[in-house]
Design an enzyme around this catalytic site. Structure first.
Site, PDB file in Angstrom:
ATOM      1  N   SER A  83       0.797  -1.236   0.000  1.00  0.00           N
ATOM      2  CA  SER A  83       0.000   0.000   0.000  1.00  0.00           C
ATOM      3  C   SER A  83       0.825   1.279   0.000  1.00  0.00           C
ATOM      4  O   SER A  83       0.242   2.373   0.015  1.00  0.00           O
ATOM      5  CB  SER A  83      -0.958  -0.004   1.191  1.00  0.00           C
ATOM      6  OG  SER A  83      -2.036  -0.878   0.940  1.00  0.00           O
ATOM      7  N   LYS A  86      -0.134   3.780  -2.609  1.00  0.00           N
ATOM      8  CA  LYS A  86      -1.131   4.829  -2.409  1.00  0.00           C
ATOM      9  C   LYS A  86      -0.497   6.202  -2.253  1.00  0.00           C
ATOM     10  O   LYS A  86      -1.182   7.223  -2.442  1.00  0.00           O
ATOM     11  CB  LYS A  86      -1.998   4.498  -1.201  1.00  0.00           C
ATOM     12  CG  LYS A  86      -2.859   3.242  -1.354  1.00  0.00           C
ATOM     13  CD  LYS A  86      -3.768   3.065  -0.151  1.00  0.00           C
ATOM     14  CE  LYS A  86      -4.678   1.848  -0.295  1.00  0.00           C
ATOM     15  NZ  LYS A  86      -3.990   0.579  -0.021  1.00  0.00           N
ATOM     16  N   ASP A 176      -8.948 -13.443  -3.373  1.00  0.00           N
ATOM     17  CA  ASP A 176      -9.358 -12.214  -2.698  1.00  0.00           C
ATOM     18  C   ASP A 176     -10.669 -11.671  -3.254  1.00  0.00           C
ATOM     19  O   ASP A 176     -11.145 -10.623  -2.800  1.00  0.00           O
ATOM     20  CB  ASP A 176      -8.287 -11.121  -2.862  1.00  0.00           C
ATOM     21  CG  ASP A 176      -7.126 -11.301  -1.912  1.00  0.00           C
ATOM     22  OD1 ASP A 176      -7.282 -11.999  -0.888  1.00  0.00           O
ATOM     23  OD2 ASP A 176      -6.043 -10.751  -2.198  1.00  0.00           O
ATOM     24  N   SER A 321      -6.062   3.171   4.787  1.00  0.00           N
ATOM     25  CA  SER A 321      -5.499   2.463   3.641  1.00  0.00           C
ATOM     26  C   SER A 321      -6.589   1.787   2.815  1.00  0.00           C
ATOM     27  O   SER A 321      -6.579   0.579   2.598  1.00  0.00           O
ATOM     28  CB  SER A 321      -4.476   1.422   4.114  1.00  0.00           C
ATOM     29  OG  SER A 321      -3.630   1.034   3.049  1.00  0.00           O
ATOM     30  N   ASN A 322      -7.519   2.588   2.307  1.00  0.00           N
ATOM     31  CA  ASN A 322      -8.677   2.060   1.606  1.00  0.00           C
ATOM     32  C   ASN A 322      -8.336   1.794   0.130  1.00  0.00           C
ATOM     33  O   ASN A 322      -8.123   2.725  -0.650  1.00  0.00           O
ATOM     34  CB  ASN A 322      -9.836   3.049   1.709  1.00  0.00           C
ATOM     35  CG  ASN A 322     -11.148   2.451   1.284  1.00  0.00           C
ATOM     36  OD1 ASN A 322     -11.287   2.003   0.159  1.00  0.00           O
ATOM     37  ND2 ASN A 322     -12.120   2.431   2.193  1.00  0.00           N
ATOM     38  N   ASN A 323      -8.284   0.518  -0.227  1.00  0.00           N
ATOM     39  CA  ASN A 323      -7.908   0.129  -1.584  1.00  0.00           C
ATOM     40  C   ASN A 323      -8.889   0.636  -2.638  1.00  0.00           C
ATOM     41  O   ASN A 323      -8.489   1.042  -3.737  1.00  0.00           O
ATOM     42  CB  ASN A 323      -7.814  -1.395  -1.687  1.00  0.00           C
ATOM     43  CG  ASN A 323      -6.657  -1.957  -0.912  1.00  0.00           C
ATOM     44  OD1 ASN A 323      -5.723  -1.252  -0.560  1.00  0.00           O
ATOM     45  ND2 ASN A 323      -6.719  -3.256  -0.621  1.00  0.00           N
ATOM     46  N   THR A 432       1.725   2.983   5.590  1.00  0.00           N
ATOM     47  CA  THR A 432       2.029   1.573   5.813  1.00  0.00           C
ATOM     48  C   THR A 432       1.756   0.769   4.549  1.00  0.00           C
ATOM     49  O   THR A 432       1.109   1.240   3.621  1.00  0.00           O
ATOM     50  CB  THR A 432       1.159   1.021   6.952  1.00  0.00           C
ATOM     51  OG1 THR A 432      -0.221   1.294   6.641  1.00  0.00           O
ATOM     52  CG2 THR A 432       1.502   1.681   8.281  1.00  0.00           C
ATOM     53  N   GLY A 433       2.203  -0.470   4.554  1.00  0.00           N
ATOM     54  CA  GLY A 433       1.917  -1.376   3.447  1.00  0.00           C
ATOM     55  C   GLY A 433       2.115  -2.808   3.895  1.00  0.00           C
ATOM     56  O   GLY A 433       3.120  -3.113   4.540  1.00  0.00           O
ATOM     57  N   SER A 434       1.164  -3.683   3.580  1.00  0.00           N
ATOM     58  CA  SER A 434       1.267  -5.088   3.988  1.00  0.00           C
ATOM     59  C   SER A 434       0.629  -6.011   2.967  1.00  0.00           C
ATOM     60  O   SER A 434      -0.511  -5.784   2.538  1.00  0.00           O
ATOM     61  CB  SER A 434       0.579  -5.321   5.337  1.00  0.00           C
ATOM     62  OG  SER A 434       1.175  -4.604   6.365  1.00  0.00           O
TER      63      SER A 434
END
Length: 514
Positions: A83, A86, A176, A321-323, A432-434
């Site tokens: 993420s 973003k 997913d 962190s809204n995709n 952040t990113g995961s």
């Protein structure tokens, strides 16, 4: 970069103590080069973590004011950002669409009105608003009724042609598909709550005597619920939508209430069901079926809803962190610049924006970072972060980034449980990113000397459940960095494992890549 008063006080105190012993030859002062050398040594020690032995680690730290590189490890290596993507999407969206950009959703008349009868179609047209709730569609229906319309002789037409018909990212994982963080993208969509997870419904289960009760938010019959769950001593339940259907199967045992966010199949049809139900509630009957088609030319506007401005949408977008926000904004950029609401058009805008701001090494496959073919280098990310400081809208964008240790969800976001009780708390503003085997943290921090820094941490191909504690150690060490005073390395490294070390799920109750 603006700093909190507590951070400013801490930085001033450190500087004062460093120079306290003598006005001309301070006993605690160190050569600035030694301060950088100590930082390098400490970051190398942090990255020597045995969990990283088989992994790839890229880290870059720079002075935000001078561009001086203070630390680099694999700075030019192309790595999965998750993420952190973003950062690029959000910055490009603000620059392209503007902070005042809003998504309109309109109801149009496709015929003539005589008294309470609309002789023709009723059209609902969307432009991708991810903040639309069931109550907003209800308000649009109420507005139609307020026009005196009680009967529509034609069809209910949903116009979602502002975007193309491609619903899922090219490289997204098939397993997913039913997850809320990989929901389908449509110009007509709906969110279940004010996290604005567009294209999803909350399915809730609870023990009700000897049976399991199932409810949805919003209330809808668009999903077909197959409830095979039983009341048990513990909650161990699976709520899953079957592939390419809207059938949700619930299995397992339920003791305590449990919620699952489930992506719907075909958000446009889902919105149509919400809107038709709202029309009935307000006394408006549509005789014809629901179809999807472009609105006819010259259709008269009956009602309109506008979203919050992009300046406000940035907060749930980046904090949580809204995709879906990232992908909707990507298509919105494409629509504005080329008249094509497609991923390819929107990604070109983001890529061109990055290159215009000095970023050369990047590969963008989507707007959110769900794709495992996205690629950036730590140097590319720090270049973007430095360039953004010169933008007139920087402060709004910077404030929308998650803030370490800030407990409020809409302030701390995905960093709210991390780096508490350290110099990084209230100081680090970062994305952040995961993903599985991927974690990243990139953003801004102010050193103990008051020097603004930019940093990017990208860790790939590890087998550990999480390496967010490694990111936290690095960020805390940067907050303690000083060119003019010695740093207690041992306490710094211990402080890298503060209360809340990043193991908390990224998006409140909802597990998600972030």
């Amino acid at each position: 970069m603006r700093r909190t008063s507590a951070t400013l006080a801490a930085g001033a105190l450190v500087a004062a103590l460093a120079w306290a012993s003598s006005p001309t030859s301070p006993a605690n002062a160190v050569d600035p080069a030694v301060g950088v050398a100590d930082l390098t040594q400490d970051l190398n020690q942090i990255l020597a973590d045995s969990r990283l032995t088989i992994a790839q680690a890229g880290v870059v730290v720079k002075s935000a004011t001078t561009g001086e590189e203070l630390y680099a490890n694999n700075s030019g290596k192309l790595l999965l950002p998750a993420s952190n993507t973003k950062l690029f999407t959000s910055a490009a969206a603000v620059d392209t669409l503007g902070l005042d950009y809003r998504f309109p959703t309109t109801v149009l008349s496709g015929g003539r009105t005589a008294g309470s009868v609309l002789a023709g179609d009723l059209v609902l047209r969307g432009t991708g608003d991810p903040t639309m709730l069931a109550e907003d569609y209800d308000a649009l229906a109420a507005a139609v009724a307020a026009k005196g319309i009680k009967l529509v002789t034609g069809k209910l037409v949903t116009d979602d042609t502002w975007f193309d018909a491609v619903r899922l990212g090219t490289d997204w994982a098939w397993d997913d598909e039913t997850a809320y963080y990989a929901a389908q993208i449509s110009a007509l969509t709906a969110s279940p709550d004010r996290d604005y997870d567009a294209g999803s419904v909350i399915v809730s289960v609870a023990a009700d005597g000897d049976k399991v009760k199932v409810t949805t938010t919003p209330e809808t019959d668009y999903l077909k619920i197959v409830n095979r769950a039983t009341v048990g001593a513990e909650t161990d339940v699976l709520i899953e939508r079957q592939h390419a259907t809207n059938t949700v199967v619930i299995t397992g045992t339920v003791a305590d209430p449990y919620d699952e966010w489930v992506a719907v199949d075909d958000p446009t049809r889902y919105v149509a069901s919400l809107f038709r139900k709202a029309l009935v509630k307000h006394g408006v009957r549509v005789l014809g079926p629901t179809t999807t088609a472009p609105a006819p030319g010259g259709a008269a506007e009956l009602a309109k809803h506008e979203s919050m401005p992009l300046s406000e949408l940035l907060v749930p977008f980046l904090k949580l962190s809204n995709n879906m926000h990232a992908e909707i904004l990507t298509k919105a950029m494409g629509r504005k610049t080329s008249g094509q609401g497609t991923w390819s058009a929107g990604l070109k805008v983001s890529t061109d924006f990055a290159k215009a701001n000095g970023v050369q090494l990047l590969n963008m496959r989507d707007g959110s970072g769900l794709s495992r073919r996205d690629g950036f280098s730590p140097a590319s990310i720090t270049q973007l972060l430095m360039a953004m400081r010169g933008k007139p809208w920087f402060q709004t964008w910077y404030d929308a980034l998650p803030i370490a240790g800030a407990a409020d969800r809409m302030v701390g976001g995905t960093l709210r449980s991390r780096m508490r009780n350290t110099p990084a708390a209230g100081n680090v503003h970062a994305k952040t990113g995961s993903l599985t085997g991927v974690t990243s943290l990139s953003g801004y921090v102010t050193s103990a000397d008051g020097e603004p820094l930019v940093f990017s941490i990208m860790l790939n191909q590890f087998l550990a459940s999480s390496l967010k504690d490694v990111e936290d150690k690095i960020a805390v060490r940067l907050a303690r960095f000083s060119r003019t005073a010695a740093v207690d390395t041992a306490s710094t490294l211990r402080a890298g494992e503060p209360e809340g070390n990043g193991e908390l799920e990224c998006s409140w109750q909802k597990p998600a890549p972030c």
